[in-house]
Design an enzyme around this catalytic site. Structure first.
Site, PDB file in Angstrom:
ATOM      1  N   ASN A   1       0.864  -1.197   0.000  1.00 49.49           N
ATOM      2  CA  ASN A   1       0.000   0.000   0.000  1.00 49.49           C
ATOM      3  C   ASN A   1       0.894   1.239   0.000  1.00 49.49           C
ATOM      4  O   ASN A   1       2.110   1.142  -0.046  1.00 49.49           O
ATOM      5  CB  ASN A   1      -0.947  -0.022   1.198  1.00 49.49           C
ATOM      6  CG  ASN A   1      -0.182  -0.082   2.502  1.00 49.49           C
ATOM      7  OD1 ASN A   1       0.542   0.834   2.846  1.00 49.49           O
ATOM      8  ND2 ASN A   1      -0.319  -1.188   3.219  1.00 49.49           N
TER       9      ASN A   1
ATOM     10  N   ILE B   1      -3.065  -7.480  14.409  1.00 52.14           N
ATOM     11  CA  ILE B   1      -2.057  -7.239  15.451  1.00 52.14           C
ATOM     12  C   ILE B   1      -2.642  -6.355  16.565  1.00 52.14           C
ATOM     13  O   ILE B   1      -2.518  -6.643  17.755  1.00 52.14           O
ATOM     14  CB  ILE B   1      -0.815  -6.545  14.842  1.00 52.14           C
ATOM     15  CG1 ILE B   1      -0.272  -7.373  13.670  1.00 52.14           C
ATOM     16  CG2 ILE B   1       0.247  -6.307  15.897  1.00 52.14           C
ATOM     17  CD1 ILE B   1       0.759  -6.649  12.814  1.00 52.14           C
TER      18      ILE B   1
HETATM   19  O1  PMT Z   1       2.916   6.090   6.536  1.00 52.55           O
HETATM   20  P1  PMT Z   1       2.382   7.416   6.036  1.00 52.55           P
HETATM   21  O2  PMT Z   1       2.600   7.599   4.548  1.00 52.55           O
HETATM   22  O3  PMT Z   1       2.892   8.570   6.857  1.00 52.55           O
HETATM   23  O4  PMT Z   1       0.786   7.404   6.199  1.00 52.55           O
HETATM   24  C1  PMT Z   1       0.224   7.357   7.466  1.00 52.55           C
HETATM   25  C2  PMT Z   1      -0.961   6.378   7.518  1.00 52.55           C
HETATM   26  C3  PMT Z   1      -2.080   6.880   6.639  1.00 52.55           C
HETATM   27  C4  PMT Z   1      -0.516   4.979   7.055  1.00 52.55           C
HETATM   28  C5  PMT Z   1      -1.391   6.310   9.038  1.00 52.55           C
HETATM   29  O5  PMT Z   1      -1.786   7.602   9.445  1.00 52.55           O
HETATM   30  C6  PMT Z   1      -2.530   5.331   9.228  1.00 52.55           C
HETATM   31  O6  PMT Z   1      -3.706   5.631   9.067  1.00 52.55           O
HETATM   32  N1  PMT Z   1      -2.182   4.057   9.595  1.00 52.55           N
HETATM   33  C7  PMT Z   1      -3.121   2.944   9.687  1.00 52.55           C
HETATM   34  C8  PMT Z   1      -3.473   2.474   8.322  1.00 52.55           C
HETATM   35  C9  PMT Z   1      -4.421   1.285   8.354  1.00 52.55           C
HETATM   36  O7  PMT Z   1      -4.008   0.204   8.038  1.00 52.55           O
HETATM   37  O8  PMT Z   1      -5.641   1.553   8.762  1.00 52.55           O
HETATM   38  P2  PMT Z   1      -6.812   0.458   8.948  1.00 52.55           P
HETATM   39  O9  PMT Z   1      -8.018   1.276   9.229  1.00 52.55           O
HETATM   40  O10 PMT Z   1      -6.837  -0.469   7.756  1.00 52.55           O
HETATM   41  O11 PMT Z   1      -6.345  -0.375  10.202  1.00 52.55           O
HETATM   42  C10 PMT Z   1      -6.778  -0.073  11.508  1.00 52.55           C
HETATM   43  C11 PMT Z   1      -5.722  -0.391  12.533  1.00 52.55           C
HETATM   44  O12 PMT Z   1      -5.508  -1.797  12.590  1.00 52.55           O
HETATM   45  C12 PMT Z   1      -4.369   0.252  12.302  1.00 52.55           C
HETATM   46  O13 PMT Z   1      -3.862   0.699  13.532  1.00 52.55           O
HETATM   47  C13 PMT Z   1      -3.515  -0.906  11.769  1.00 52.55           C
HETATM   48  O14 PMT Z   1      -2.151  -0.753  12.127  1.00 52.55           O
HETATM   49  C14 PMT Z   1      -4.141  -2.086  12.489  1.00 52.55           C
HETATM   50  N2  PMT Z   1      -4.028  -3.390  11.812  1.00 52.55           N
HETATM   51  C15 PMT Z   1      -4.624  -3.599  10.620  1.00 52.55           C
HETATM   52  C16 PMT Z   1      -4.553  -4.839  10.028  1.00 52.55           C
HETATM   53  C17 PMT Z   1      -3.830  -5.867  10.667  1.00 52.55           C
HETATM   54  N3  PMT Z   1      -3.728  -7.071  10.141  1.00 52.55           N
HETATM   55  N4  PMT Z   1      -3.254  -5.637  11.860  1.00 52.55           N
HETATM   56  C18 PMT Z   1      -3.336  -4.420  12.437  1.00 52.55           C
HETATM   57  O15 PMT Z   1      -2.770  -4.216  13.522  1.00 52.55           O
END
Ligand code: PMT
Length: 409
Positions: free
Chosen positions: A214, A311
């Protein structure tokens, strides 16, 4: 927000120079006194008269100008400025700043200025992506120049990509915020605590040469790691593959896949007071990694994806759990989805950001966060990720110290 300051605006020669006229108007509207310095090539794009009319001050362009030296020579201009913003900053101008060249008024002013310096780059996307330009940007950043943008989108040259100068409204509010923030650094608030942060993307291999990933650059997570360190914490950063330098005094654990990130985080989390999941972890990974390169055969092909381990949710379920902060990257229904993740994953806090928009989110210098916790929340307005990270760390420190969250007491 008012800007009762002396702002020196440097304009170098790019098509985005026309946007800087609007920037002058906006800055003055907020109370700033503005003086404009133009390079020779900037004057090919826009007339100095435009800036003179809008700023109410004569425009400066000559390094060796007897009249100017009597009135506002380069040293007096540099001393006058509370802030120097160069917008647009061309690739050439950035290269000159990074090498300390001083062959015209603007580059000389940069060397003479002791005030904070900001640049808003604008150039063709290929020029922006060129390794030497990125090296120059990194170099001026190391010299404390703050870089605003550029943004992604259609360009005057007909191409699409990163290189558009940030909009004047965005630059103006960025500067207003930066000036407001020029207050003494906050006292350390995570002193002695161990903080674990995940950052960047993951790569999920399809075969030995291809992977699914991504747009995360890691900038948000790395900024959080530095902010936590500056707040007195002992920081471990679990990082997906990014193009950022490892921050000093922070333990960096490099991983590639979601499974590796899971392992790296889960083995460390129980030992940490705070976990911040800023990484964009793949939700799905190819069920099978083909041992050999997949050959091009049929018109269409199918890849079976399998859910990865969550995670964040697993950290929050630990018996000995850290204060757990998730991120939410959303393209719609931001608050509803973020609050759902907060409750479903049993998090202490969630920082939601819009993604897929012109400003903020993935791979940009700036971001805004909508932070939620049970029965509360706070919006952290659009600013650069360094500042935003400091604000989020303060918010976490404030929440962790509320009686409800104090553990083991
Ligand atoms: O890295 P940059 O270019 O600076 O951009 C920053 C960002 C947009 C990546 C950051 O601000 C951000 O939003 N990070 C989380 C991105 C994400 O995966 O969002 P999500 O809504 O899909 O996931 C929700 C949460 O679950 C996140 O904390 C993610 O780390 C966590 N997760 C998701 C999937 C997984 N298998 N395990 C996780 O822990």
């Amino acid at each position: 927000m008012t800007i009762n300051k002396h702002i020196l605006l440097g304009v170098s020669g790019g098509i985005a120079a026309y946007k800087s006229a609007e920037l002058v108007r906006l800055l003055r509207k907020q109370g700033a006194e503005v003086r404009v310095v133009m390079t020779q090539s900037a004057m090919q794009f826009i007339s100095p008269l435009t800036f003179q009319s809008l700023s109410g001050n004569p425009v400066h362009s000559e390094l060796l100008d007897a009249d100017a030296e009597n009135a506002m020579g380069h040293i007096s201009l540099a001393r006058w400025a509370d802030l120097l913003i160069i917008a647009p900053a061309t690739a050439n101008l950035i290269a000159k700043l990074s090498h300390g060249l001083a062959d015209d008024l603007l580059s000389t002013l940069y060397l003479a200025a002791t005030c904070p310096v900001y640049v808003a780059p604008a150039m063709n996307q290929a020029m922006w992506n060129k390794a030497v330009t990125q090296e120059n940007i990194e170099k001026i950043r190391r010299h404390s120049v703050r870089v605003i943008g550029p943004e992604q989108g259609d360009q005057a040259c007909g191409e699409t990509g990163f290189g558009r100068m940030s909009e004047p409204t965005g630059i103006c509010s960025f500067l207003a915020q930066a000036l407001e923030d020029q207050t003494p650094a906050a006292a350390p608030c995570l002193h002695g605590l161990k903080v674990l942060i995940s950052a960047g993307p993951t790569r999920e291999p399809l075969d030995p040469v291809r992977y699914i990933t991504n747009r995360s650059s890691g900038k948000m997570g790395y900024a959080l790691a530095k902010a936590a360190l500056n707040a007195g914490a002992e920081v471990t950063l679990v990082s997906g593959p990014v193009a950022l330098a490892a921050p000093a005094n922070i333990e960096v654990v490099n991983v590639e896949t979601a499974a590796q990130m899971h392992e790296a985080v889960m083995s460390r989390a129980p030992d940490h007071a705070i976990y911040i999941g800023a990484a964009a972890v793949a939700d799905y990974s190819p069920a099978i990694m083909q041992p050999e390169k997949i050959k091009k055969q049929d018109e269409q092909t199918t890849i079976i994806l399998q859910k990865t381990k969550d995670i964040l949710a697993e950290v929050a379920r630990l018996d000995k759990r850290p204060f757990t902060v998730g991120f939410a990257a959303e393209t719609h229904n931001l608050e509803a989805y973020a609050r759902d993740k907060l409750a479903r994953k049993k998090l202490d806090m969630i920082a939601a950001n819009w993604v897929g928009r012109e400003l903020g989110g993935f791979d940009s210098e700036q971001n805004a966060l909508h932070v939620f916790w049970e029965n509360g929340g706070e919006t952290l307005e659009m600013t650069d990720k360094t500042r935003l990270a400091e604000q989020l760390i303060s918010l976490i420190a404030g929440r962790i110290n509320t009686p409800l969250n104090k553990k083991g007491e």
